[in-house]
Design a protein around this motif. Sequence first.
Motif, PDB file in Angstrom:
ATOM      1  N   SER A   1      12.720  -0.307 -41.341  1.00 41.59           N
ATOM      2  CA  SER A   1      12.468   1.131 -41.490  1.00 41.59           C
ATOM      3  C   SER A   1      13.752   1.951 -41.373  1.00 41.59           C
TER       4      SER A   1
ATOM      5  N   LEU B   1       2.230 -12.278 -37.816  1.00 40.14           N
ATOM      6  CA  LEU B   1       1.988 -10.841 -37.698  1.00 40.14           C
ATOM      7  C   LEU B   1       3.006 -10.174 -36.773  1.00 40.14           C
ATOM      8  N   GLU B   2       3.394 -10.861 -35.714  1.00 41.52           N
ATOM      9  CA  GLU B   2       4.388 -10.292 -34.803  1.00 41.52           C
ATOM     10  C   GLU B   2       5.763 -10.207 -35.471  1.00 41.52           C
TER      11      GLU B   2
ATOM     12  N   SER C   1       9.419  -5.067 -39.710  1.00 38.86           N
ATOM     13  CA  SER C   1       9.044  -3.784 -40.304  1.00 38.86           C
ATOM     14  C   SER C   1       9.756  -2.632 -39.586  1.00 38.86           C
ATOM     15  N   ARG C   2       9.866  -2.703 -38.273  1.00 41.62           N
ATOM     16  CA  ARG C   2      10.577  -1.672 -37.506  1.00 41.62           C
ATOM     17  C   ARG C   2      12.068  -1.688 -37.829  1.00 41.62           C
TER      18      ARG C   2
ATOM     19  N   ALA D   1       6.228  -9.863 -38.668  1.00 39.78           N
ATOM     20  CA  ALA D   1       6.100  -8.772 -39.641  1.00 39.78           C
ATOM     21  C   ALA D   1       6.251  -7.421 -38.951  1.00 39.78           C
ATOM     22  N   ARG D   2       5.686  -7.278 -37.763  1.00 43.57           N
ATOM     23  CA  ARG D   2       5.792  -6.012 -37.025  1.00 43.57           C
ATOM     24  C   ARG D   2       7.242  -5.725 -36.629  1.00 43.57           C
ATOM     25  N   LEU D   3       7.932  -6.731 -36.119  1.00 39.68           N
ATOM     26  CA  LEU D   3       9.310  -6.535 -35.664  1.00 39.68           C
ATOM     27  C   LEU D   3      10.253  -6.216 -36.829  1.00 39.68           C
TER      28      LEU D   3
END
Length: 308
Positions: A271, A260-261, A267-268, A263-265
């Motif tokens: 973007s 999940l971490e 994703s930023r 995926a978060r990084l």
Amino acid sequence: MWENVPDFLELFRNFPVSISVLFVVPVVLLSGPSSTVMAAHEFPVFRMQQYDLHQTQVGSRSSLVNMEARPLTSDMLTRRCVVTRLSDLTIERFKEAVQTLGAGAILILLPKNTSIAALEQKEKSRGIGEIVLSKEWQQLERDLLTVEVPIAVYFAYEDKELTEIYKDIETAVTSDQAGSAFEALLGVTSTSGYQMVVNVGETKQIKDMAITSLQGKLVGRGIDEQLPTIAIVTHYDAFGIAPSLSFGADDNGSGVVALLELARLFSRLYSDSRMQARYNLVFFLSGAGKFNYQGTKKWLEDNLDNPG
């Protein structure tokens, strides 16, 4: 229930009964335990795993229990429900109770906090620390899942009431343990006998079990269908000797957190079009990881049949 009528009647068949005994009985009956909490006590239990994998049967194959309780140290366990603490159980004792002595069911009492229990047992284990004791319990768990278990096996967290019941079961003298007729009579009438009952139906096979998996995708720079894909995969489910007792901080809660971490990084980063790599990223949380990675296998098969 402390008055055991069948055992009492058995005395008249197996032992000579004098007139004096008949005068003793009313007195003994009046001196029985007065604890009302012991008349009936309901508590939650967790059933041992049961599943078939590659033609191999694993775990407890039964769920029904309606038997008299006995401690693990008892010589008569046939068709009885053995009640024991986790700290007193070994794989050898388990095998002896099931395979040699014919126990009908087993209830294993778990400490509320295994870390505290491990610390309390440091002295008994000659200085062996908490981590070693924890590993011993984990090894016992693995061993239990390799033994053929035709009987019902349940786990329960030990509380104040269960502790009192367990002590009663340990000290109770029943007719099959007594050394004399009078001792058996005293045991039947003045100690607590417990009938363990589980109000569930017999187990049934679950067919076509649905496996739930979660997937997220970040599209890289370029034409989606033409870009190579990097898959970051982990399984989210935990595994233990009983499904409801599986917490899985390291297997595999930590893996889920890492995915999940990431995926978060990413994703930023993705973007911003200038930060996009020429790769698609797929983040996949797989179910049934402990069952030979069945969730991942199904996902691969589905994507090979229907890519994209």
